[in-house]
Each structure stands twice: as structure tokens, then as C-alpha cells.
Design a protein around this motif. Sequence first.
Motif, PDB file in Angstrom:
ATOM      1  N   SER A 177       0.825  -1.216   0.000  1.00  0.00           N
ATOM      2  CA  SER A 177       0.000   0.000   0.000  1.00  0.00           C
ATOM      3  C   SER A 177       0.858   1.265   0.000  1.00  0.00           C
ATOM      4  CB  SER A 177      -0.878   0.016   1.258  1.00  0.00           C
ATOM      5  OG  SER A 177      -0.050   0.159   2.409  1.00  0.00           O
ATOM      6  N   GLY A 178       0.202   2.409  -0.144  1.00  0.00           N
ATOM      7  CA  GLY A 178       0.894   3.694  -0.027  1.00  0.00           C
ATOM      8  C   GLY A 178       1.527   3.859   1.348  1.00  0.00           C
ATOM      9  N   TRP A 179       0.847   3.314   2.378  1.00  0.00           N
ATOM     10  CA  TRP A 179       1.413   3.376   3.744  1.00  0.00           C
ATOM     11  C   TRP A 179       2.765   2.669   3.779  1.00  0.00           C
ATOM     12  CZ3 TRP A 179      -1.360   6.001   7.426  1.00  0.00           C
ATOM     13  CH2 TRP A 179      -2.743   6.156   7.226  1.00  0.00           C
ATOM     14  N   LYS A 181       4.955   2.238   1.447  1.00  0.00           N
ATOM     15  CA  LYS A 181       5.979   3.079   0.800  1.00  0.00           C
ATOM     16  C   LYS A 181       6.357   4.263   1.699  1.00  0.00           C
ATOM     17  CE  LYS A 181       8.464   4.737  -2.632  1.00  0.00           C
ATOM     18  NZ  LYS A 181       9.754   4.123  -2.972  1.00  0.00           N
ATOM     19  N   LEU A 182       5.329   4.909   2.267  1.00  0.00           N
ATOM     20  CA  LEU A 182       5.559   6.065   3.144  1.00  0.00           C
ATOM     21  C   LEU A 182       6.437   5.657   4.335  1.00  0.00           C
ATOM     22  CD1 LEU A 182       4.745   9.058   3.865  1.00  0.00           C
ATOM     23  CD2 LEU A 182       2.805   8.091   5.108  1.00  0.00           C
ATOM     24  N   LEU A 266       3.508  11.431  -1.095  1.00  0.00           N
ATOM     25  CA  LEU A 266       2.071  11.126  -1.069  1.00  0.00           C
ATOM     26  C   LEU A 266       1.459  11.234  -2.465  1.00  0.00           C
ATOM     27  CD1 LEU A 266       0.846  12.854   2.235  1.00  0.00           C
ATOM     28  CD2 LEU A 266       1.082  10.395   1.801  1.00  0.00           C
ATOM     29  N   ASP A 270       3.787   5.641  -6.635  1.00  0.00           N
ATOM     30  CA  ASP A 270       3.925   4.494  -5.718  1.00  0.00           C
ATOM     31  C   ASP A 270       2.888   4.536  -4.597  1.00  0.00           C
ATOM     32  OD1 ASP A 270       6.002   3.446  -7.085  1.00  0.00           O
ATOM     33  OD2 ASP A 270       7.578   4.112  -5.695  1.00  0.00           O
ATOM     34  N   CYS A 271       2.368   5.742  -4.325  1.00  0.00           N
ATOM     35  CA  CYS A 271       1.427   5.900  -3.214  1.00  0.00           C
ATOM     36  C   CYS A 271       0.006   6.213  -3.672  1.00  0.00           C
ATOM     37  CB  CYS A 271       1.875   7.050  -2.294  1.00  0.00           C
ATOM     38  SG  CYS A 271       3.275   6.627  -1.252  1.00  0.00           S
ATOM     39  N   SER A 272      -0.115   6.993  -4.726  1.00  0.00           N
ATOM     40  CA  SER A 272      -1.432   7.515  -5.103  1.00  0.00           C
ATOM     41  C   SER A 272      -1.600   7.554  -6.613  1.00  0.00           C
ATOM     42  CB  SER A 272      -1.603   8.950  -4.571  1.00  0.00           C
ATOM     43  OG  SER A 272      -1.513   8.980  -3.163  1.00  0.00           O
ATOM     44  N   PHE A 281      -5.179   7.897  -2.608  1.00  0.00           N
ATOM     45  CA  PHE A 281      -4.085   7.172  -1.942  1.00  0.00           C
ATOM     46  C   PHE A 281      -4.404   5.673  -1.896  1.00  0.00           C
ATOM     47  CE2 PHE A 281      -2.072   5.857   2.197  1.00  0.00           C
ATOM     48  CZ  PHE A 281      -0.761   6.251   1.940  1.00  0.00           C
TER      49      PHE A 281
END
Length: 294
Positions: A177-179, A181-182, A266, A270-272, A281
Motif C-alpha cells: 500500500s501507499g502506507w 511506501k511512506l 504522497l 507508488d502511493c497515489s 491514496f
Amino acid sequence: MASPLKSLVDDDNRYQTSFQLFLERSSEHQCMQDFIHNKLPDILASIGDGKSHLNVIGVGSGAGGIDLEMLTKLHMKHPGVTVDNEVVEPSSQQLHNYKVLVSQKPGLDYIKFTWNKMTASEFEEQWKLKKMTKKADFIHMIQMLYYVKDPEATINFFQSVLDKNGKLLIILVSGESGWGKLWRTYRSQLCNTEISQCITTGDIKSFLDSKGVSYQSYELLSQMDITECFTEGDENGELLLDFLTEVLHFSKSASPELKAGVMELLRHPDCSVESDGKVIFNNNLGVIVIDQPS
């Protein structure tokens, strides 16, 4: 190095407000409900070994909505069975909301609720102190392993409490998920590891694989509209940023470099994805089901 930023969970009111907004802006609960309706009944079919009484533990149950849906599915698969449901939840507001929900919902006479206003670690401590021998048929931890000091130790403990044929259900954000990657990018700056872990199902799978534990896993597709985060000073945007970063008043307290880096990431593919002027997202969740062999 521990992050100097204050964690969002330090301010329960702001946490609950940002969490509610997150639920409104995301398909989080929808994708969980799809899983509960379509996949969970088959998972629950094999627990209990024909017993007339089942023990359930909900760890970090929140306001109880998802819990009651799961208990309904359990009841449909095992009609006539009574259930002892241990609720473990540290927030008194959430526990109150759960109790109100139970009082308003008819047909729950088969469930005995035990309310534990405590963290997972406190529950574990008490359990060991009382030398409890009770075993659980179904334990669920939904979106809560971020808030324990040692997620692996917590999983080990609750796994040890499972009865034969028992199931331990874990839901967290997906490593894809985007999380994911973050957190992989900014874990050291954002995570206050005393309070919360930047952990995904990817991390849990690696840990289980290293121990040789067998499990089933599922990906739940979910998204979240974070467009407001990119309007400077937008109140909802600030709340969503706090929730995404787990940092209290992120846009005011983060360094300009960290803020710029997070905002750029964000928006990154890769995230959104961006469409029709909205930034959507990737909020995908992962489900892990650990079986206790019979």
C-alpha cells in the motif's frame, strides 16, 4: 533515532477526529465488510470442534461495529453456540460507544461480554498473572498492532492462547500500500516506536515465515481521497496528514524538508493515483489468518 515529533495518539480527541475523517474519506470499512461477508464465514466454519461454547477475544476492538459483524457471521456458522467475548480496548470513549451499540442491537443474548479497558500488553500481563488456562477459538486484531511495543511478541502471546483449530485474524495495511511506501521511506523520522510501529502485513509475513508458521493471506483493495491534504491550511487536510503520518499537527511541527518530502511522496505513483483533480491514496489492507493446528 527516536522521532522528536509528538505522536497523534498522545491526543485522543484529535486522534478520534482524524480517524473518523479517515473512515469518511476511505473505503476502509467497506473492504473489511466485504471480507467479513464473503471470506470470513468459511474461515470460521472449522473452529470450535463441535463445542457448544466458544471463546472470542477482540484486541483493540474500537467502537465494536466490525466486531459485532464478525460475531454475527460466527453465529450463522455455529447457531446455538454461546460465546464468551473478551473485549480489549484502551480508549474509554470507544469502549463506551461499543457498549451503547450492544445495548441497541437485539439478538445478542448468546454473547457474554467482558469489558477490559486496557492495552493488549496489559491484558497479556493480567492473563499471565492470573495464570489463565482458558483457550480462545477466535482472536482478532484489526488495525491495532501499530500500537504495541513488540508486535511479534504480541502475536506470539495470542497465538499461545489459541485452542486447537482456533484462528488468529490480523488486519493491517498491506506492505504493497501507499502506507508501506511512506513508512519504508520515512520510518525513522515519523515513527515514535515507544507508541506506534510503522508495520505492515509484509513485516508480519516475514516474521511468520522465519518462524515457519503457516498462515493464509488476503489483499483487500481500498483507497482514500487525500486531495484536501494539498490545500495549505485546509482543516480536514491537516487532520488527514496527522493520520497519515501519525504525527500530531504534522504540517506545523515537521521540518520544512520532511514536510516537502512527505507531500511529494504522497503524490508519487507508488502511493497515489491522480484523476479528475483528485489524489487517491492506495489504502490497501492485508489480512493474515494464523491457524492453530488440531
